[in-house]
Write an enzyme that holds these catalytic residues in place. Structure first.
Site, PDB file in Angstrom:
ATOM      1  N   THR A 174       0.819  -1.214   0.000  1.00 31.52           N
ATOM      2  CA  THR A 174       0.000   0.000   0.000  1.00 31.52           C
ATOM      3  C   THR A 174       0.851   1.262   0.000  1.00 31.52           C
ATOM      4  OG1 THR A 174      -0.210   0.133   2.421  1.00 31.52           O
ATOM      5  CG2 THR A 174      -1.802  -1.227   1.251  1.00 31.52           C
ATOM      6  N   ASP A 175       2.066   1.207   0.538  1.00 31.20           N
ATOM      7  CA  ASP A 175       2.948   2.365   0.458  1.00 31.20           C
ATOM      8  C   ASP A 175       3.247   2.718  -0.993  1.00 31.20           C
ATOM      9  OD1 ASP A 175       3.666   3.194   3.198  1.00 31.20           O
ATOM     10  OD2 ASP A 175       4.428   1.160   3.372  1.00 31.20           O
ATOM     11  N   TYR A 176       3.639   1.715  -1.762  1.00 32.24           N
ATOM     12  CA  TYR A 176       3.979   1.952  -3.167  1.00 32.24           C
ATOM     13  C   TYR A 176       2.744   2.321  -3.985  1.00 32.24           C
ATOM     14  CZ  TYR A 176       8.348  -0.243  -1.793  1.00 32.24           C
ATOM     15  OH  TYR A 176       9.533  -0.531  -1.159  1.00 32.24           O
TER      16      TYR A 176
END
Length: 642
Positions: free
Chosen positions: A459-461
């Site tokens: 989810t960060d990317y």
């Protein structure tokens, strides 16, 4: 408030038509994202903008291949599990036994959907002969999600222990726990200050360890189920989940519930932000608003769509940094501002270099007036401003949206938060596993057993990718109509794309697949098999309606990987070797498709990391050193010609 009450600008891409002819999950995700931003999405009927390889394409069109357009796997099974087998992700996943895990979450397709939408807008914005590739593969998208995990330094042996964590989490203070009411939560104490507050909140302050040596983490040698793991589990089991959520929120420690997909898609916070409706479909995941009037900004006369544009990045951790990484790949000049002590993830291995190479950097203390003045001096000369701090934190440092646009009316300001800018959870801190737990990814993989934490911080990317999609959408409108734009998205928005296929199943009434502990797959025909020298994935085949299986699956355990592949393929069952992530560098297919890039980093030497998805020829400059004072004279020259 209901979803229909949410004020979301849908028209930033109004006037843009996108023809999508692929039926892949990634294409459906791309179409959904572009449609929510106002584009008119059409199907068959002409040259395609997003399609499978071999389809007649528009000049700026993008194909969505599984493995790339060349190499031995070009025509292999295109399932997400097959891509993850070739790309090392099944073997990288943490488990209680040695060997790969059959992952149900379609990580490659989710990222490929966003990246293909970005590539289409980038190719439309760039000049003829664009350097933005015309194909985005699911394998390359998977590598983007592993930008901080895959990599090596020349001359150094890989540390294989990094792939041997428990599926509960890497550390006892960064893991799942069951509470007194039988429900689960994930506590996300990823830094030492969070770890200390976690143990204090649990009444275990006496267990706070001394700071570990460089390259190590506290409690590295404590097996799950023993020592501090056991102590924490016993304390969490004394009270219901909501009690712990309240206590940890008061202590300002990131924490969240483990929910099912259904619970997430009907959650009050998700519905209040308009991120899902009665049909369950995730929507409005990146929001773009016109904030000001400003002159139109023409396209660059360059093969890169953001050539000549300046990006100021005031970020930390992964998501905000990766926005700048992607913008640099598209031609932007990116300057990263860190706190005097540096980005917290500078000490996290090769990840910081992978997210930040090709940028310039400087250290400023936003609590100091003179440093804030320098930030505003840069904002007035920037075209794009990127932050990944909560809105209240930005206001505290005088970087609220109103002040930013007053300083530079023609700015595009991209902000990424954990849970969004409104709703009951907006002020909560969050890291990737907290939002993956919230949307049902962990519960889906674990099914009726314990939740399973993913090895990938997807989810960060993906939040970064959504931010870049919003920036390019704003830029598409800005070149003709001008204006300043705010772009906002969140880790939660990104996480909802990881359950896009499950949401489709819920809407259709067919449900969605669920796993189990150390899951091997739904059947022998679509699952993992151990051989004497490794593992293979039988990929995409269906169980025959009757009769004997065309191959003795039990016998595969007594054969080599190569023999097992030959037997399965001879029986008409697609099969692939499950590659270990440390062996990826020897795979010729990856090199043939340009999935690695190399640069020299002064602190370490030559570094190899996943190559940019959005640029045919990657940048080669190093990540900035802490405390750099770069020459920014080019930011202060006359720009009237731009």
């Amino acid at each position: 408030m209901t979803a229909s009450d949410v004020d979301i600008e849908r028209g930033v891409l109004s006037g843009e038509t996108v023809r999508v002819t692929s039926s892949r999950l990634a294409a459906r995700i791309a179409a959904s994202l572009l449609g929510d931003l106002g584009a008119t999405v059409q199907g068959e009927g002409g040259a395609a903008d997003l399609a499978d390889p071999g389809t007649p394409m528009s000049p700026a069109g993008v194909t969505l291949s599984a493995y790339g357009l060349r190499g031995e796997f070009r025509d292999a099974s295109a399932s997400d599990q097959a891509v993850m087998a070739v790309g090392g992700a099944l073997t990288a996943q943490w488990s209680y036994r040695s060997g790969p895990v059959y992952l149900l979450t379609p990580f490659p397709s989710a990222a490929q959907g966003i990246l293909s939408a970005i590539a289409l807008l980038a190719r439309r914005l760039g000049d003829a002969g664009t350097d933005v590739p015309a194909d985005v593969s699911a394998l390359h998208a998977l590598f983007a999600l592993q930008s901080g995990g895959y990599g090596r330094v020349a001359g150094q042996e890989p540390d294989r222990t990094r792939w041997r964590h428990t599926p509960r989490g890497q550390q006892p203070t960064y893991a799942t726990y069951q509470t007194a009411d039988g429900t689960w939560l994930f506590v996300g104490a990823s830094t030492r200050p969070f770890m200390i507050r976690t143990l204090q909140t649990l009444g275990l302050e006496s267990e706070v360890p001394e700071p570990p040596p460089p390259g190590r983490q506290s409690f590295d040698e404590v097996p799950v189920g023993t020592g501090i793991w056991k102590q924490m589990a016993e304390v969490f089991a004394t009270a219901p989940r909501q009690v712990w959520l309240d206590r940890f929120a008061k202590a300002a420690v990131p924490i969240g519930p483990v929910l099912t997909v259904e619970e997430a898609l009907t959650h009050e916070h998700v519905r209040m932000l308009g991120l899902a409706g009665d049909d369950y479909r995730p929507r409005n995941l990146v929001q773009v608003h016109r904030e000001t009037s400003a002159p139109a900004r023409p396209r660059p006369t360059s093969s890169l769509p953001l050539a000549g544009m300046r990006v100021l990045e005031v970020t930390g951790y992964i998501a905000g940094s990766y926005v700048g990484r992607l913008l640099a790949d598209l031609g932007a000049d990116v300057v990263k501002v860190e706190a005097p002590g540096g980005d917290p993830f500078r000490r996290g291995g090769l990840g910081f270099f992978s997210w930040n190479y090709g940028k310039r950097g400087m250290s400023l203390d936003l609590s100091v007036e003179s440093d804030r003045a320098r930030v505003f001096d840069l904002i007035r000369r920037a075209d794009i401003f990127v932050t990944n701090y909560r809105a209240d934190s930005l206001e505290k440092f005088g970087l609220g949206r109103d002040r930013v646009f007053a300083a530079k009316p023609g700015l595009i300001h991209c902000s990424i938060s954990a849970f969004g800018e409104g709703g009951p959870l907006s002020r909560l801190q969050g890291f990737d596993p907290i939002v993956q737990a919230f949307v049902g990814v962990q519960a889906r993989q674990g099914a009726d057993g314990e939740p399973i934490k993913s090895q990938m911080a997807a989810t960060d990317y993906m939040a970064a990718m959504l931010g870049v999609l919003g920036i390019l959408s704003a830029r598409t409108r800005q070149v003709t109509e001008g204006g300043g734009y705010s772009v906002s998205t969140s880790l939660l928005s990104a996480a909802l794309l990881l359950v896009f296929d499950a949401a489709e199943g819920l809407h259709a009434g067919t449900g969605y697949s669920r796993g189990g502990l150390d899951y091997l797959g739904p059947s022998a025909f679509d699952g993992l098999h151990e051989c004497v020298d490794g593992w293979v994935l039988a990929a995409g085949a269906t169980t025959p309606a009757g009769g004997q299986p065309p191959v003795d699956f039990g016998a595969l355990a007594r054969t080599s990987v190569q023999d097992a592949l030959a037997r399965l393929q001879a029986a008409g069952i697609p099969a692939l070797h499950c590659v270990h992530p440390d062996d990826l560098f020897t795979q010729s297919h990856l090199a043939e498709n340009g999935l690695w890039t190399t640069f020299d980093q002064p602190e370490t030497g030559t570094v190899t990391v996943p190559a940019p998805v959005l640029r045919s020829a990657g940048l080669t400059g190093p990540a900035p050193a802490l405390g750099d004072e770069p020459d920014l004279s080019n930011w202060f020259t006359d720009r009237s010609a731009l």
